[in-house]
Scaffold this motif. Sequence first.
Motif, short mmCIF file in Angstrom:
data_model
loop_
_atom_site.label_atom_id
_atom_site.label_comp_id
_atom_site.label_asym_id
_atom_site.label_seq_id
_atom_site.Cartn_x
_atom_site.Cartn_y
_atom_site.Cartn_z
N VAL A 1 -114.88 4.38 -3.18
CA VAL A 1 -115.67 5.09 -4.20
C VAL A 1 -117.13 5.21 -3.76
N ASN B 1 -108.43 7.54 -6.96
CA ASN B 1 -109.61 8.29 -6.53
C ASN B 1 -109.58 9.75 -6.96
N ALA C 1 -107.20 3.12 -4.37
CA ALA C 1 -107.92 4.33 -3.98
C ALA C 1 -106.98 5.53 -3.93
#
Length: 267
Positions: free
Chosen positions: A59, A31, A27
């Motif tokens: 997400v 991300n 992440a």
Amino acid sequence: MAEDESDRGYLLDNQQSEAGIRFGALAELFNPVTFRHVDDLGIGPGMRCWEVGAGGPSVPLGLAERVAPTGTVLATDIDASWTRDIAGGTIEVLSHDVAADPPPPGGFDLVHARLVLVHVADRAEALRRMVQALRPGGWLLLEDADPMLQPLPCPDESGPEQRLANRLRSGFRTLMEGRGADLAYGRTLPRVLREAGLEDVQADAYFPITSPACDVLEAATVRQVRHLLTAQGIATDEDIDRHLANVATGRLDVGTAPMISAWGRRP
């Protein structure tokens, strides 16, 4: 070995204790890339999104922020244990095999999968089902690794620590291939999206060469497959301990495989 380890499914099992650490590192690393694309595609309030192979919660939560208050996010995975706690309100969580189960009904404005299809044996069928789930004008955003595009975790192979890291990663790739992973899949995404009938196809690539999250991801991944590396004779326990100690110094400059992001729109 009494049993062929290559016949036992996904190499990085979500239920293993290191999985949550890996999800957090992924992440942090990816991300910003994922949501840059999501925002560029105009995903916003009232839209329906399907997050395929969600793994961790980051997400689906980010998508939910964008489509609230009237939109919905469906997060699915074969093992949905890491996302069950976020179910409710905008987010629905289901156990689902994208290559075997019928696509969810209703039509989606966005279908997204990150670092999923490279591990799926029947990638073509999974892709077909994701395209089928799009509403007209909906976007498919696929993000997948291409380890063969840049295979070295330490491109600057300047000493024995870097050579050891690169040897262990080569062994890890061997394990992945034994489980059916396509280590050159990422580069094919623009073509397969066009062949699936999508329009306005574009793609880019990203990989960090070094960061604290790279170190966290590397250590967690090696610990997660340690028993397989030793059982297959790829590395000794001493090799792995030495590599983990090298990573812990923060000076190894270990990176990730390139992640290809490709997107296209259903006519």
